[in-house]
Each structure stands twice: as C-alpha cells, then as structure tokens.
Write an enzyme that holds these catalytic residues in place. Structure first.
Site, PDB file in Angstrom:
ATOM      1  N   HIS A 401       0.882  -1.165   0.094  1.00 36.68           N
ATOM      2  CA  HIS A 401       0.050   0.013   0.061  1.00 36.68           C
ATOM      3  C   HIS A 401       0.722   1.377   0.080  1.00 36.68           C
ATOM      4  CE1 HIS A 401      -3.839  -2.319   0.462  1.00 36.68           C
ATOM      5  NE2 HIS A 401      -3.451  -2.724   1.643  1.00 36.68           N
ATOM      6  N   ASP A 435      -3.184 -10.219  -2.777  1.00 38.00           N
ATOM      7  CA  ASP A 435      -3.847  -9.783  -1.586  1.00 38.00           C
ATOM      8  C   ASP A 435      -5.447  -9.563  -1.763  1.00 38.00           C
ATOM      9  OD1 ASP A 435      -2.402  -8.624   1.528  1.00 38.00           O
ATOM     10  OD2 ASP A 435      -4.309  -7.559   0.565  1.00 38.00           O
ATOM     11  N   HIS A 437      -6.680  -6.958  -0.626  1.00 39.57           N
ATOM     12  CA  HIS A 437      -6.789  -5.327  -0.978  1.00 39.57           C
ATOM     13  C   HIS A 437      -5.824  -4.970  -2.082  1.00 39.57           C
ATOM     14  CE1 HIS A 437      -7.211  -6.390   3.570  1.00 39.57           C
ATOM     15  NE2 HIS A 437      -8.513  -5.594   2.992  1.00 39.57           N
ATOM     16  N   ASP A 524      -5.123 -12.746   3.139  1.00 39.65           N
ATOM     17  CA  ASP A 524      -6.250 -12.420   3.621  1.00 39.65           C
ATOM     18  C   ASP A 524      -7.451 -12.840   2.889  1.00 39.65           C
ATOM     19  OD1 ASP A 524      -5.160 -10.811   1.952  1.00 39.65           O
ATOM     20  OD2 ASP A 524      -5.226  -9.030   2.987  1.00 39.65           O
TER      21      ASP A 524
END
Length: 586
Positions: A401, A435, A437, A524
């Site tokens: 991120h 991931d 996200h 995740d």
C-alpha cells in the site's frame, strides 16, 4: 557442503558467471575439444532447436559460489532419452563426492522426465581397444564409478569401431536404465545411437558409418555387459554415498529470507492485527516442509528505497520515528485537503501529509523495521540472480500500500516494488498482487513503466480498502498505459471464482513474457480473515500456488497481508506446496 543447481539462462547474472567457469573447465580438462564447441555452450542453452537437443546444465557450487563441478545433460524429447555429454569436477576438486552428487542429480532429472535411460560414451577398459596402461587404469576407474549406479556398456555392436583406422581407444556406448527392470529394445537403442552420431557429431560421422553402426544392433533386447566391478546383487536402490557432506539441490529449493527485526515493530493496541505472531505462525507451518533454505539478510543501501519512494517520504518516516519513545505511537489525524503546500511545524501533526489512513501509526521502530523488510526482499531478489528458482521474503511490516509519496495500510516502504525495481535491471518484471486489498502502492510506483507489468486481484474498491483505487479502468499512464491490470472482484467469492480471475491475470503475464515474477502474497483472501470477505480454503491456496508456479518463471514471493492466525500457517504451507509442484515439476 555444496549445492547443485540447474543453470537456466546464459544471460542471467549468476548463470552467466557459472557458464564462464564451465567453459574454463572444459578447456582445462578436455584439451582436445575444439574451441568452437566450448564457445557454443551459451547458445546451446538458448537454442535447442539448432542443436536438436535440449541442453540441461547442472552446476555444483561450494562456498563463495565457487564452481566445484558440472554435468552437461542433453535431453532428446522426441526420442525420450538423455545423453550425458560432459561431467567433470574442477581442478583440485576430485574425490570430494562432486561427481557422485552430480550424476545422481542427472538420474533424478531423467526419472522425472520419464526417459528410457541415460546414455553416454565412456573410453574402454579392454586392453585390446586401449593399450596404454595409464589410460586403461583411468578408464576402469570411470566405468567402476558408473557401474555403482547400474550403468554399463552395451555389447554385441559395432559402436566401438574407430571412425578412422588410426584412431585409438574408441568409446563404448554406456546405458543406464535407471534401475528399471525393463529391457532395452533394439529399436530404442538404434534411435539413441543414430541420434548421438548424427546430432552430437554432426558433420563428422559419414552417413555410411552411421548406417553401419545402427545396423550392427542385432540383439533384441540389446545386451548390456554383465557387472565387472560391482557385485551383481548389490543394492542400487539408493544413490551411492559420498564424502562431500550435505548436498543442497538449489534448483528445487526456495530461498527463505525472514525479517529478523520484524518484532521490533510491535504495536500493543487492541485491534491492531499486523502483529509478530503472523511471522511465527507461518514459519512454524512451512519450515517442516523441507522446501526452504534459509539465507541471511543482507544490508542494502538506501538508494534502493529512494528508487521507488520520494525522498521527502523517506526522510519524514526516519525523522518522525527517531523522535518517538519506545512504545509510543502517533496516528495521522489531520489531513491537508485544503492546503498541501504549508506543512505544520510539528512532525506528528504532519503525518497526514504522508499517510492515506488513520490506522497506520508511526512509532520508534517503524523506519528500522520497514527498512529491514526492504533488505529482505532485495536479498531474496539477489538469491534469484544467484540461481534459486524461487525465493520468499517473509516480512512485516507489509508494503504494497506504500506509494511513491505516501504510506498507509500498515505499510511504510514497498518491499515488493523495491525488489521488482532491482530485478528490472535484468529484464522485464511482472508483479502479481494476490492480497485481498488492492496493491495501490505498486500500481502508483510503476504507473508509467512499460517494462514492469503490475496486476492486482482484489476486493472491489466499492467495499474494500483502499477504496479510492483499484478500478479496472486504471490501466497505467503515459508510456505505461496498458501495463497495469486491476481485477476487482465481488464481496463474496469462492475458490473457483478466484481461479477464473487468476487465470486471466496469468494469461496477461504469459503475453508480457517477463524475465522474473514478483508475487505480493496476501493470505487475507482466506475464509474468516478479519480484513476480508472471501472464502478461500487451504486447498484453494495450493491450487493458486500451482497455477502461478506453472508459469515456470524465476519467482520472488513477498509477504503482504493475512491476519487469521488460526489458518495463516496452513494456508501459507499449502500455497508453497502448490508453487513448488508447479515450478519444479517437468
């Protein structure tokens, strides 16, 4: 201890170094070999169609990447046999078990390829064919060595006929049937003999000579010489032992680099799920697999971070971290929506200039832990350059991120991006983010780059962090347009639905044809993860890993998210089992 690895690419830094050393040994140990035959080795690895063999080079390396020996194995896929062209230890390296370990690796490869056998030429131990006593002793020792593995000369043919009347010591054609209790049929042996004479000795053996030798194979099945040096009932079910100690098969191992300072970044606050137990859970599950070889973290200069991040961001995280006391954290809470050009005096208040959320704190060790994570990723990238086919940087804090100018999502520096940047000096790189996200940081850093393909499979930004990026219309900018692929997925998703999306991403990678692959591994997507909404199981992670491995690219995996401690280790274990099955299978 020494390691054996397969040398894949004549233009890859670690492989190119080995090829030069192999050529030096060829010149020293085989002085009668024509210079052009030594020089053609790199092209043999790159152009199998020209030489009608797929060349496989195994290198045995000791400490300091010193070459101890090599085996040059020629695979004929059309005829399903292998030919051992050369095998030699380096000068002063004989007697250390290098030859035995290399030949065992060749046999292992041949079995994996389901070949009829391994064939090679060996000078004769018959005084009628080789009169020189010293040469005869060497020939006997060599044939004794191979007989330990079950390899013996084919007899009853004219293969030993000298090409020229004045030639001495014509070689046997030796067959190793790999321990199978299956006879060698005449037609198969004839195909082997013809291929060796026509392909290896192209232009040297007249057609009439080739036809004479091939026609001389009259027995069906062909006869293999009775054991002469090893008892006929000797157990050959296992490879002979050698005094060289532990042998690491590097081309079938995953280099493991662990952030040994990850636990200094521990935020003891309720709800902060990015905790040190994540690393311990994964290690506990994967280390018993026997797939991993742990290597030490190397220190890299800060220029590698500055290659992917703005200097102001790096300096801010360094200075803000140094000001805080151990155990103290500062969370961004004021953001410069109205005025981004006049930062406040106090560094804690200034956090909003550089952070995209309110739950990624700066603390005393944030800079040190994040810098060490980048060192781990760069160490893993270096392992790929030195011959590993796969490497795993098990790090925290995560990094995907972190954009060029901002941090967030528990991420400070983008480790995967730093590794991709380093690898891009040697060819195109694909970064696949799996991931839950969106990998907004990696997308931002490489947005204008056509040499780095970025792909992200993630929850749609309508409902998933970071909310403001990850849409499918984001395809890159300027010269990088078309080199970013976002696959935004629904809130509810099972393993089958995920694999359909992954297939799309892998097709794009195949079309891009990168030199290396970087995988930002998020665990995740797992069922029950507190930060995700999908339902992937351990079996799904294994299937996903295998699909990625089947790209057969040098692959660097960098750990990102994954926060359900109960299943974290199991899912990581299954992912790497699948990755290894896809990457290391033939």
């Amino acid at each position: 201890m020494f390691r054996i690895r397969r040398v894949q690419d004549a233009t890859w830094p670690g492989d190119a170094r080995v090829i030069v050393q192999v050529q030096e040994i060829l010149r020293e140990q085989f002085p009668l070999l024509a210079p052009e035959d030594v020089a053609k080795l790199p092209e043999q690895l790159l152009n199998p169609l020209k030489y009608r063999f797929r060349t496989i080079l195994f290198a045995a390396e000791g400490s300091g990447n010193r070459l101890k020996g090599f085996a040059l194995f020629m695979h004929a896929p059309d005829l399903r046999f292998g030919y051992l062209d050369f095998m030699s230890a380096a000068t002063m390296q004989t007697g250390g078990g290098v030859g035995g370990a290399l030949y065992a690796r060749v046999r292992e490869e041949a079995k994996a390829l389901e070949l009829t056998g391994v064939f090679f030429e060996c000078l004769p131990d018959d005084p009628d064919l080789c009169a020189a006593p010293s040469t005869l002793r060497q020939n006997k020792a060599r044939l004794r060595f191979y007989e330990r593995f079950g390899a013996r000369p084919i007899v009853g043919t004219a293969y030993e006929t000298p090409l020229k009347p004045e030639d001495t010591c014509p070689p046997y054609l030796v067959a190793d049937l790999l321990g199978r209790n299956k006879p060698l049929r005449r037609r198969d042996a004839q195909k082997v003999a013809r291929a060796v004479l026509e392909r290896k000795y192209a232009g040297s053996c007249p057609p009439g000579y080739v036809e004479m030798v091939v026609a001389s194979f009259e027995d069906d099945p062909v006869r293999i010489r009775d054991p002469r040096y090893v008892a006929p009932d000797a157990d050959r079910s296992a490879a002979p032992t050698w005094p060289g100690g532990t042998v690491l098969h590097q081309d079938k191992s995953i280099a493991l680099v662990v952030n040994d300072r990850h636990d200094i970044h521990h935020v003891h606050e309720r709800g902060y799920v990015e905790a040190p137990v994540r690393i311990r859970s994964i290690l506990k599950a994967i280390e018993p697999l026997g797939l991993f070889q742990r290597i030490k973290v190397r220190h890299f200069g800060e220029e590698h971070i500055l290659a992917v991040h703005d200097r102001q961001l790096v300096e801010y995280i360094r200075r803000a971290s140094a000001l805080l006391k151990p155990g103290e954290s500062v969370y961004p809470y004021v953001f410069p929506i109205r005025n981004s050009t006049k930062p406040p005096k106090e560094l804690p208040v200034r956090a909003g200039y550089f952070c995209i959320d309110t739950f990624t704190p700066i603390n005393h060790n944030a800079f040190l832990a994040a810098k060490r994570a980048v060192d781990c990723a760069l160490t893993a990238a270096q392992a790929l350059r030195e011959g590993y086919r796969a490497a795993y940087a098990l790090v925290r804090p995560p990094g995907h991120h972190a954009e060029r100018r901002v941090f967030g999502g528990f991420c400070y520096f983008n480790s995967a991006a730093a590794a991709a940047q380093s690898l891009s000096r040697h060819g195109r790189v694909a970064v696949l983010d799996i991931d839950f996200h969106h990998g907004n940081g990696t997308q931002d850093i490489f947005a204008r780059r056509p040499d780095v393909l970025t792909l992200s499979l993630h929850g749609h930004p309508r409902f998933a962090y970071p909310y403001f990026s990850g849409y499918e219309e984001e395809k890159g900018e300027g010269p990088g347009e078309g080199f970013n692929l976002n696959i935004a997925l629904p809130e509810t998703l099972d393993g089958e639905g995920y694999r359909q999306a992954l297939t799309k991403a892998l097709r794009r990678i195949t079309k891009f044809a990168p030199r290396t692959l970087v995988v930002a591994l998020g665990l995740d997507p797992a069922k029950g993860d507190p930060t995700g909404t999908w339902g992937l199981t351990a079996r799904d992670f294994e299937r996903n890993g295998r699909m990625i491995g089947e790209l057969r690219l040098p692959t660097l995996v960098v750990q990102e998210g994954g926060y359900r401690i109960r299943s974290l280790g199991t899912n990581a274990k299954h992912f790497f089992v699948g990755l290894a099955a896809g990457l290391f299978s033939r």
